[in-house]
Design a protein around this motif. Sequence first.
Motif, PDB file in Angstrom:
ATOM      1  N   HIS A 176       0.838  -1.207   0.000  1.00  0.00           N
ATOM      2  CA  HIS A 176       0.000   0.000   0.000  1.00  0.00           C
ATOM      3  C   HIS A 176       0.871   1.256   0.000  1.00  0.00           C
ATOM      4  CE1 HIS A 176      -2.864   3.041   1.177  1.00  0.00           C
ATOM      5  NE2 HIS A 176      -2.150   3.283   2.263  1.00  0.00           N
ATOM      6  N   VAL A 177       1.912   1.242   0.837  1.00  0.00           N
ATOM      7  CA  VAL A 177       2.785   2.425   0.929  1.00  0.00           C
ATOM      8  C   VAL A 177       3.506   2.653  -0.407  1.00  0.00           C
ATOM      9  CG1 VAL A 177       4.902   3.318   2.028  1.00  0.00           C
ATOM     10  CG2 VAL A 177       3.074   2.320   3.441  1.00  0.00           C
ATOM     11  N   LEU A 178       4.004   1.579  -1.008  1.00  0.00           N
ATOM     12  CA  LEU A 178       4.710   1.723  -2.293  1.00  0.00           C
ATOM     13  C   LEU A 178       3.762   2.220  -3.383  1.00  0.00           C
ATOM     14  CD1 LEU A 178       6.901  -1.543  -2.264  1.00  0.00           C
ATOM     15  CD2 LEU A 178       7.499   0.739  -1.418  1.00  0.00           C
ATOM     16  N   LYS A 179       2.572   1.672  -3.405  1.00  0.00           N
ATOM     17  CA  LYS A 179       1.587   2.074  -4.412  1.00  0.00           C
ATOM     18  C   LYS A 179       1.244   3.557  -4.247  1.00  0.00           C
ATOM     19  CE  LYS A 179      -3.160   0.987  -5.880  1.00  0.00           C
ATOM     20  NZ  LYS A 179      -4.335   0.145  -5.642  1.00  0.00           N
ATOM     21  N   LYS A 180       1.061   3.949  -2.991  1.00  0.00           N
ATOM     22  CA  LYS A 180       0.696   5.338  -2.698  1.00  0.00           C
ATOM     23  C   LYS A 180       1.808   6.302  -3.120  1.00  0.00           C
ATOM     24  CE  LYS A 180      -1.330   7.921   1.042  1.00  0.00           C
ATOM     25  NZ  LYS A 180      -1.196   8.085   2.468  1.00  0.00           N
ATOM     26  N   LYS A 181       3.059   5.815  -3.004  1.00  0.00           N
ATOM     27  CA  LYS A 181       4.183   6.659  -3.423  1.00  0.00           C
ATOM     28  C   LYS A 181       4.347   6.670  -4.949  1.00  0.00           C
ATOM     29  CE  LYS A 181       7.740   5.250  -0.754  1.00  0.00           C
ATOM     30  NZ  LYS A 181       9.067   5.404  -0.117  1.00  0.00           N
ATOM     31  N   GLY A 182       3.518   5.899  -5.637  1.00  0.00           N
ATOM     32  CA  GLY A 182       3.567   5.874  -7.100  1.00  0.00           C
ATOM     33  C   GLY A 182       4.578   4.895  -7.669  1.00  0.00           C
ATOM     34  N   HIS A 183       5.075   4.004  -6.828  1.00  0.00           N
ATOM     35  CA  HIS A 183       6.035   3.022  -7.344  1.00  0.00           C
ATOM     36  C   HIS A 183       5.352   2.069  -8.328  1.00  0.00           C
ATOM     37  CE1 HIS A 183       9.183   3.202  -3.833  1.00  0.00           C
ATOM     38  NE2 HIS A 183       8.728   4.397  -4.157  1.00  0.00           N
ATOM     39  N   GLY A 203      -6.259 -17.514   0.721  1.00  0.00           N
ATOM     40  CA  GLY A 203      -7.099 -17.278  -0.462  1.00  0.00           C
ATOM     41  C   GLY A 203      -7.509 -15.823  -0.592  1.00  0.00           C
ATOM     42  N   VAL A 204      -7.952 -15.235   0.506  1.00  0.00           N
ATOM     43  CA  VAL A 204      -8.437 -13.849   0.425  1.00  0.00           C
ATOM     44  C   VAL A 204      -7.279 -12.845   0.378  1.00  0.00           C
ATOM     45  CG1 VAL A 204     -10.846 -13.614   1.076  1.00  0.00           C
ATOM     46  CG2 VAL A 204      -9.217 -14.303   2.826  1.00  0.00           C
ATOM     47  N   PHE A 205      -6.179 -13.168   1.015  1.00  0.00           N
ATOM     48  CA  PHE A 205      -5.010 -12.282   0.890  1.00  0.00           C
ATOM     49  C   PHE A 205      -4.548 -12.253  -0.572  1.00  0.00           C
ATOM     50  CE2 PHE A 205      -3.822 -12.359   5.556  1.00  0.00           C
ATOM     51  CZ  PHE A 205      -3.645 -10.998   5.687  1.00  0.00           C
ATOM     52  N   THR A 206      -4.411 -13.440  -1.157  1.00  0.00           N
ATOM     53  CA  THR A 206      -3.905 -13.528  -2.531  1.00  0.00           C
ATOM     54  C   THR A 206      -4.831 -12.792  -3.498  1.00  0.00           C
ATOM     55  OG1 THR A 206      -3.012 -15.676  -1.923  1.00  0.00           O
ATOM     56  CG2 THR A 206      -3.048 -15.167  -4.254  1.00  0.00           C
ATOM     57  N   GLU A 207      -6.124 -12.979  -3.302  1.00  0.00           N
ATOM     58  CA  GLU A 207      -7.097 -12.275  -4.144  1.00  0.00           C
ATOM     59  C   GLU A 207      -6.919 -10.755  -4.003  1.00  0.00           C
ATOM     60  OE1 GLU A 207     -11.931 -12.406  -4.464  1.00  0.00           O
ATOM     61  OE2 GLU A 207     -11.042 -11.687  -2.594  1.00  0.00           O
ATOM     62  N   GLY A 208      -6.756 -10.307  -2.753  1.00  0.00           N
ATOM     63  CA  GLY A 208      -6.592  -8.870  -2.502  1.00  0.00           C
ATOM     64  C   GLY A 208      -5.312  -8.321  -3.129  1.00  0.00           C
ATOM     65  N   TRP A 209      -4.235  -9.101  -3.059  1.00  0.00           N
ATOM     66  CA  TRP A 209      -2.968  -8.636  -3.634  1.00  0.00           C
ATOM     67  C   TRP A 209      -3.089  -8.487  -5.153  1.00  0.00           C
ATOM     68  CZ3 TRP A 209       0.510 -12.655  -0.556  1.00  0.00           C
ATOM     69  CH2 TRP A 209       0.566 -12.244   0.800  1.00  0.00           C
ATOM     70  N   GLU A 210      -3.778  -9.467  -5.767  1.00  0.00           N
ATOM     71  CA  GLU A 210      -3.937  -9.381  -7.230  1.00  0.00           C
ATOM     72  C   GLU A 210      -4.787  -8.177  -7.616  1.00  0.00           C
ATOM     73  OE1 GLU A 210      -5.476 -13.262  -8.052  1.00  0.00           O
ATOM     74  OE2 GLU A 210      -3.487 -14.185  -7.738  1.00  0.00           O
ATOM     75  N   LYS A 211      -5.769  -7.898  -6.773  1.00  0.00           N
ATOM     76  CA  LYS A 211      -6.693  -6.796  -7.070  1.00  0.00           C
ATOM     77  C   LYS A 211      -6.021  -5.431  -6.871  1.00  0.00           C
ATOM     78  CE  LYS A 211     -11.043  -4.899  -5.387  1.00  0.00           C
ATOM     79  NZ  LYS A 211     -11.984  -4.970  -4.271  1.00  0.00           N
ATOM     80  N   HIS A 212      -5.367  -5.256  -5.720  1.00  0.00           N
ATOM     81  CA  HIS A 212      -4.850  -3.926  -5.376  1.00  0.00           C
ATOM     82  C   HIS A 212      -3.413  -3.686  -5.825  1.00  0.00           C
ATOM     83  CE1 HIS A 212      -8.375  -3.172  -2.874  1.00  0.00           C
ATOM     84  NE2 HIS A 212      -8.181  -4.321  -2.287  1.00  0.00           N
ATOM     85  N   TYR A 213      -2.629  -4.744  -5.882  1.00  0.00           N
ATOM     86  CA  TYR A 213      -1.184  -4.574  -6.154  1.00  0.00           C
ATOM     87  C   TYR A 213      -0.722  -5.587  -7.199  1.00  0.00           C
ATOM     88  CZ  TYR A 213      -2.172  -2.991  -1.336  1.00  0.00           C
ATOM     89  OH  TYR A 213      -2.749  -2.440  -0.221  1.00  0.00           O
ATOM     90  N   PRO A 214      -1.346  -5.580  -8.390  1.00  0.00           N
ATOM     91  CA  PRO A 214      -1.031  -6.655  -9.348  1.00  0.00           C
ATOM     92  C   PRO A 214       0.466  -6.699  -9.688  1.00  0.00           C
ATOM     93  CG  PRO A 214      -2.317  -4.882 -10.382  1.00  0.00           C
ATOM     94  CD  PRO A 214      -2.317  -4.621  -8.907  1.00  0.00           C
TER      95      PRO A 214
END
Lengths: 426, 112
Positions: free
Chosen positions: A207-214, A232-243
């Motif tokens: 989240h922090v890296l994404k927010k910094k525009g990385h 299962g739900v962590f992996t789904e969330g990672w693919e969704k928010h931080y592909p």
Amino acid sequence: MTNITRRHFGIMAGASLSALGLPVLSAPSLAQGKPRVVVIGGGPGGATAARYIAMESKGAIDVTLIEPQKTFTTCFFSNLYVGGFRDYKSLTHNYDKVKKGGVKVVHSLATSIDRDKKQVVLAGGVKVPYDRLLVAPGIDLKFDSVPGYSEKAAEVMPHAWKPGAQTQLLVKKLNALKDGDQIVMIAPPNPYRCPPGPYERVSMFAHVLKKKGHTKSRIVILDPKPAFSKQGVFTEGWEKHYPGMIEWQDPKIHGGIKGVDAKTGEVKTDFTNYKPALVNVIPAQHAGKIARDAGLTNQTGYCPIDAASMKSTVDPNIFVVGDASIAGEMPKSAFSANSQAKVAAMVIRAELTQSRAFPARYSNTCWSLIAPDDDIKVGASYEPVDGAIKASNAFVSQRNESADLRKQNYKESVDWYNGITADIFG
Amino acid sequence: MRRAMPARISAALLLAMGGGAALCLLAPSAQGADAELGRYLSSECTTCHGASKSDSTIPIIHGLGEVHFVEVIKAYRDKALPNPVMQNIAARLGDEEIAALAAYFATAKKPK
Ligand SMILES: Cc1cc2nc3c(=O)[nH]c(=O)nc-3n(C[C@H](O)[C@H](O)[C@H](O)COP(=O)(O)OP(=O)(O)OC[C@H]3O[C@@H](n4cnc5c(N)ncnc54)[C@H](O)[C@@H]3O)c2cc1C
């Protein structure tokens, strides 16, 4: 049936602890005055127990809490500090209300337990006698479980698995990362404090890296386990928010974690040499030193307990709650520690003041934040079954849940934090 | 006997716990409810509900009317209300335990 029926109660109202299957002890030597309970450790386990014994016994029991630190910073919600959702101060609590609740708080380290004389020895040599002792020192890290890792190495490769300066160091290093930098987390083997914790932390890194525009930064998790909590739900969330940002490797993929080198900053597995900008090593764990030194642990490094009371199976005058205990199917969490403490407090009061004893009831829920307003949870009820603590009615968040539900989970977790910290620290 | 929550009592209303005061008037007396049992069981609730404010997702339950309390917990037990945390807590509560909890919270003050 697990319900406490009235008939059940009739039996127990006779203050017969043996009806609960608990060993009945001779009444403590009350001649000299009030019975004395000493608690080692002012975390979720110890502080809850001390407060509940003092509160519920209404002054009939003398309660002393031994804790070296003047304030307690929670590990729980420290990942939200990593993600920038909380400030550090909001995680820090003092013992003022614990004291107001009738507990004597002694800010000192317990250095040993003399089980024969029933006394705790403090740094400086002061001896504190007890009729019942509750031990809740949490965990110690086994630094050498990762070759090359040590307390010294943690100054450059933080674990941040105990609260305080380590968590602040981790955040400082995270915030200094540049686009394209790599993070490697070495996850711990079971059993360890907070099963979903490493994966929530990785979510917060992302989240922090994404927010910094990385767009080029990557996170690698080297896991000694073949699977993890809420996977299962962590992996789904990672693919969704931080592909594409997070790569989880189980032992089949990395082939074995060979070790770290704090001087060069390297992490080696059987197949690859990494030189990441940030290394977060979460080593294996065992019960806090005081419990190990007192002989309360078994070969697992944790303390075996009686499932109906949290009483040590080694010493009938000692109870162990929280991360240091072997609480069957309960995860090592603040929620569990708080729940176990209430059972131990109830049994200790029954033993010392003949108050009524009730069957043990435990519960736990752990919330984890994946991204803003996307929070998942896992939980269960627990009870003693055939001598071990067993889960029932377990639940876990599902894939494809609505955004509203996940947002509601997040709000609920914030309210839970307020509730449980008030329950622990007053 | 487990009874399903009448569909017309909306989940939102129950979650807001707003109906407590009105229903309280109809509450049976707490006679027979086991106060000590209620107090012991209540410690499980206090973990999350002890610091609730009026706008919390985890509602204030201290001072809630008994009938309302019983209805809501039974609705969670029957899974007529949705939250798995509460369904889980309610699942192992027997009717007498629910009555003991309801009697306890009806007069309990929120911890300060
Ligand atoms: C990143 C992270 C996230 C987490 N998130 C959650 C979460 O969301 N929900 C949740 O429920 N749990 C969570 N946890 C787990 C939770 O923090 C622990 O399970 C909990 O703190 C255990 O409580 P405890 O009382 O057993 O031990 P601790 O919290 O470790 O407290 C032990 C206390 O004992 C004291 N002590 C130790 N030795 C001595 C001695 N010899 N003499 C005197 N005092 C001593 C220590 O100073 C300390 O204050 C998380 C943990 C981590 C690391």
